[in-house]
Structures are given as C-alpha cells and as structure tokens.
Design a protein around this motif. Structure first.
Motif, PDB file in Angstrom:
ATOM      1  N   THR A 123       0.828  -1.214   0.000  1.00  8.05           N
ATOM      2  CA  THR A 123       0.000   0.000   0.000  1.00  8.05           C
ATOM      3  C   THR A 123       0.861   1.263   0.000  1.00  8.05           C
ATOM      4  O   THR A 123       0.646   2.159  -0.845  1.00  8.05           O
ATOM      5  N   PRO A 124       1.850   1.389   0.937  1.00 10.08           N
ATOM      6  CA  PRO A 124       2.697   2.599   0.881  1.00 10.08           C
ATOM      7  C   PRO A 124       3.421   2.745  -0.449  1.00 10.08           C
ATOM      8  O   PRO A 124       3.559   3.865  -0.964  1.00 10.08           O
ATOM      9  N   ALA A 183       2.382   1.718  -3.380  1.00 11.15           N
ATOM     10  CA  ALA A 183       1.400   2.154  -4.375  1.00 11.15           C
ATOM     11  C   ALA A 183       1.119   3.647  -4.224  1.00 11.15           C
ATOM     12  O   ALA A 183       0.997   4.379  -5.231  1.00 11.15           O
ATOM     13  N   VAL A 184       1.016   4.106  -2.975  1.00 12.53           N
ATOM     14  CA  VAL A 184       0.759   5.542  -2.731  1.00 12.53           C
ATOM     15  C   VAL A 184       1.936   6.378  -3.209  1.00 12.53           C
ATOM     16  O   VAL A 184       1.761   7.420  -3.880  1.00 12.53           O
ATOM     17  N   ILE A 185       3.168   5.937  -2.864  1.00 14.19           N
ATOM     18  CA  ILE A 185       4.365   6.680  -3.276  1.00 14.19           C
ATOM     19  C   ILE A 185       4.457   6.732  -4.795  1.00 14.19           C
ATOM     20  O   ILE A 185       4.762   7.773  -5.380  1.00 14.19           O
ATOM     21  N   ARG A 186       4.199   5.572  -5.436  1.00 13.52           N
ATOM     22  CA  ARG A 186       4.264   5.538  -6.893  1.00 13.52           C
ATOM     23  C   ARG A 186       3.220   6.487  -7.511  1.00 13.52           C
ATOM     24  O   ARG A 186       3.504   7.197  -8.482  1.00 13.52           O
ATOM     25  N   SER A 187       2.037   6.508  -6.928  1.00 13.93           N
ATOM     26  CA  SER A 187       0.962   7.375  -7.439  1.00 13.93           C
ATOM     27  C   SER A 187       1.344   8.847  -7.302  1.00 13.93           C
ATOM     28  O   SER A 187       1.186   9.630  -8.244  1.00 13.93           O
ATOM     29  N   LYS A 188       1.858   9.222  -6.102  1.00  9.83           N
ATOM     30  CA  LYS A 188       2.257  10.609  -5.882  1.00  9.83           C
ATOM     31  C   LYS A 188       3.416  11.003  -6.797  1.00  9.83           C
ATOM     32  O   LYS A 188       3.475  12.128  -7.304  1.00  9.83           O
ATOM     33  N   SER A 203       9.868  -1.988  -5.221  1.00  9.57           N
ATOM     34  CA  SER A 203       8.675  -2.735  -5.610  1.00  9.57           C
ATOM     35  C   SER A 203       9.048  -4.145  -6.084  1.00  9.57           C
ATOM     36  O   SER A 203       8.376  -5.114  -5.730  1.00  9.57           O
TER      37      SER A 203
END
Length: 425
Positions: free
Chosen positions: A224-225, A227-232, A261
């Motif tokens: 989850t972290p 995925a969030v970092i990649r999105s940001k 990842s």
C-alpha cells in the motif's frame, strides 16, 4: 571415519599387540618352568648318586633308562664347568641330534675325583611346551576373535539409535512445517541427544515461522505505501513545473521505488513458494514457455548484439505454469543482464534438462553462495536485488528439481534437471 570403526581399529591393534607380547612372554615363562622341573629331576639324580657313593664308597651302576643318560669320567683337576646347560647330542634312539639337558658335577670316590654328567632328553619337554603354547595361543586368538565379533555386533546395535536419529535430522527441513520427533532410547546419552535436538528444532521451527510470517506481513504491508508513493510520484512527474526543476531527483526516486517494488514482489513470491501455495499438477508445455520467454527478450538481445543458440526438444511435465515462467525468466534475464556486448547464450532443453550457458564479464561465482538470498558478486554493477537465483532454487526444491551451477571454459552454466522429480518417486 565412524567412531565404531575407529574404536574397533584401536581395540584390534591393542589386542594384537597384547596377544604377541603375551604369547612371547608366556612361551619364555613356561619354558623356564619346564626346564626348572627338568633341572629338579637331574638334581634328584645327583643327590641319589652322592648318597650312594657315601654309603658304598663306589659309583652306582649305570642302568639303561629311556631318555636319561649318566656318564662317569676320571679327572685329575677340578672341573672347568659345573652346573646345568642345554646341549645338542646324538640320540641312539631317535638316530638324530636332539637337545639334552645335562647336569655336570664333581664327586670324590675313595679320594679319587670323578666328573659325573647326568643328562635327560628335552624332547618331551619341548613337545609339551609346543603343545601348551599351541593350545594357549589358539584359545587366546579364539577369545580375541569372538570378543571382536561380539564387540562389533554390540557396538553396531548400541549405535543404531544414533544413526536413526541422524537420518531424521539429515532429512529434516524447516519449510516442511513438521516437528522433529526423535524417540527416547534406553541409552541415556542418546536419549539426552534426542531431547536436545527435539528442543532445538522446536525453537528453530517457531523462530522460522515467526520470521516467515513477519516477512510475508511486511511485504504485504509495504504494497500500500509503495502504491501511494508511486501514485504521488507519477503526479509529480506529470507536473511540468515540478519536472523542470526536479527532474533528476524525481527520476532517481522512481528508480528506487521500482527497485523496492521488485524486491517486495520477490519477497512475496518467496513466501508463497515456502508455504506451498502453488499446485504442481498442471500439464504444461515446458518447451513452449521457453520459446515464449526467448521471444520476449528478442529486442534486448538485439540491442546487446548477443548471439543466441537454441536446441529445444518437446517436453510436457506436470508442474505450475507461473513457476515455470519464473524459473526460465530469471535464468534468461541473468544470462542477458550479466553478458557483454557481442557475447553469446546457449540454451538447451533435452533429455529432461534445461541448460542455459552464457558468456559474462563476471568471473566464477561462489558455488556455495550463488543460490543464497541477496548474494551478488562484488564485480556486479547492474541493478538487481540478489533474489532471482534464490527464487529459482526455492522453486526447484519445492518441485524436487535439481538445480546446478557450473563454470566451464569462462562460461556460466545453469542446469535444471526437470525429470529428477519423477525418478526419485
């Protein structure tokens, strides 16, 4: 060398030494005793002759006796030798030279000195000595032989619980999630050893389960972290203003997020393999998967000017398609990644074995560590998390394949024996 073998060698050597020394000592002691008895007989004859001479003032008449001989000689001076000795003399009875035990002494008869020699044959004594020695040595040898056989049988029986325990310990695997249950024995030392091994493996099993659970949970929690970092990060990279002023840091961040990842995915995969979440009964065309993976790398192979040689036979085995793709993909990626421009890769799938051989700028890898997690050669400069070959080995262990690394003629060779799984069943 086994402990029982070493113990038997020591006891055999000691027994032979004692046997030889004891036999020699026994021979001389027995010979001394028998000669002493013979000397006592001769001394008795001497006393009888002296007593007769005192009473009758003349030497006794010599009577023929088997094995005994008496000789009188008149002398003028004192004897040069008197006492007991063994000499070889002619035997009229045996018609040959034989050992005689004789006693020489001087006696005066009516003022005239005589030399008296009383002798007895040593043949019977020697025969008796040989017989006793033969019987005794045979008995000792028989006792030693029987003792050795009994000792060997008993030792093998006594050590049987130890060897049974070692067989179980040797085949024990933490990933099987089975408790090592070594039985108690009637030998205190082996029973204590089994208890200690049971206790140790129980602790190791608990620690392994905790570590495996932690690795799996950590890998899941990281998703989850990440995925969030990649999105940001993607949002920042889409912002032209941010990209204009921070292009290099953003690209570096993307590189490390991707690396993290991949590491996370590898750890998750290892956890799944260890808990055996993959079914291995799917009929797969191993040769088709191999050809597919080679086609996927066509552009990369061309870019690096690599020469590919293939020899692929048809092979259908019950396995898992995803795991087969992982094995082939990891080995092919390594063969391409660690090769040099203009190098070559040989791929062979025949007789139930997958062989991937490639040139490389890297020297020979450590055979003891090549399949360990996070192992990387010091000269490795390209990206990688060091889990690729560890995953390959883990899959092979689960599937009962044999995974071998060799270094021949400057080439790295990886061999996967796919049919060993079925021959061992």
């Amino acid at each position: 060398m086994k402990l029982a073998t070493k113990y038997n060698r020591i006891t055999i050597a000691a027994s032979i030494f004692i046997f030889l020394v004891g036999s020699v000592a026994f021979y001389f002691v027995l010979k001394y005793i028998l000669l002493k008895q013979l000397d006592d007989t001769l001394r008795t004859e001497q006393q009888e002759i002296v007593q007769y001479t005192k009473e009758h003032h003349q030497l006794p008449e010599i009577l023929p006796a088997y094995g005994q001989k008496i000789v009188y000689k008149s002398v003028t001076d004192s004897l040069a030798f008197s006492g007991f000795r063994s000499v070889k003399q002619w035997s009229d009875h045996e018609k040959e030279l034989e050992w005689q035990r004789e006693l020489t002494f001087q006696i005066n008869v009516s003022g005239k000195p005589y030399e008296v020699i009383v002798s007895k044959s040593q043949v019977e004594t020697e025969d008796l000595l040989e017989l006793v020695i033969l019987v005794t040595v045979s008995m000792i040898a028989l006792i030693l032989l029987v003792g050795y056989l009994i000792n060997r049988t008993i030792l093998n029986r006594l050590w049987q619980p130890f060897y049974q325990s070692m067989i179980q310990v040797k085949t024990y695997n933490l990933s099987d999630h089975k408790t090592l249950n070594l039985p108690a024995t009637d030998i205190d030392e082996f029973s204590l050893l089994n208890q200690s091994l049971n206790s140790m493996t129980d602790r190791a099993q608990k620690d392994y389960s905790i570590l495996k659970e932690f690795t799996g949970n950590a890998a899941h929690e990281m998703q989850t972290p990440l995925a969030v970092i990649r999105s940001k990060l993607e949002m920042l990279m889409q912002n032209e203003r941010s990209l204009e002023h921070n292009a290099e840091p953003l690209l570096e961040m993307e590189h490390f997020v991707n690396k993290l990842s991949r590491l996370n995915q590898s750890l998750l995969l290892l956890t799944k393999i260890e808990v055996k979440r993959f079914e291995l009964d799917e009929e797969i065309q191993f040769d088709e998967i191999l050809k597919q993976k080679i086609n996927e790398l066509t552009e990369l192979i061309s870019a690096n000017h690599l020469v590919f040689k293939t020899e692929i036979e048809k092979l259908t085995i019950p396995f898992n398609r995803q795991l087969a793709e992982i094995i082939i993909g990891n080995l092919l990626n390594n063969a391409v990644r660690y090769n040099y421009s203009g190098g070559d890769i040989d791929i062979s799938l025949k007789e139930g074995s997958l062989v991937i051989s490639n040139t490389s700028s890297l020297p020979e890898l450590d055979k003891e560590k090549v399949f360990q997690r996070f192992y990387r050669h010091p000269d490795t400069k390209t990206d990688g998390n060091g889990l690729g070959l560890s995953i390959v080995r883990q899959i092979c262990e689960v599937a009962n394949f044999r995974c071998i690394y060799q270094y021949k003629n400057g080439r790295h060779v990886f061999v996967i024996r796919l049919l060993d799984r079925f021959s061992s069943q």
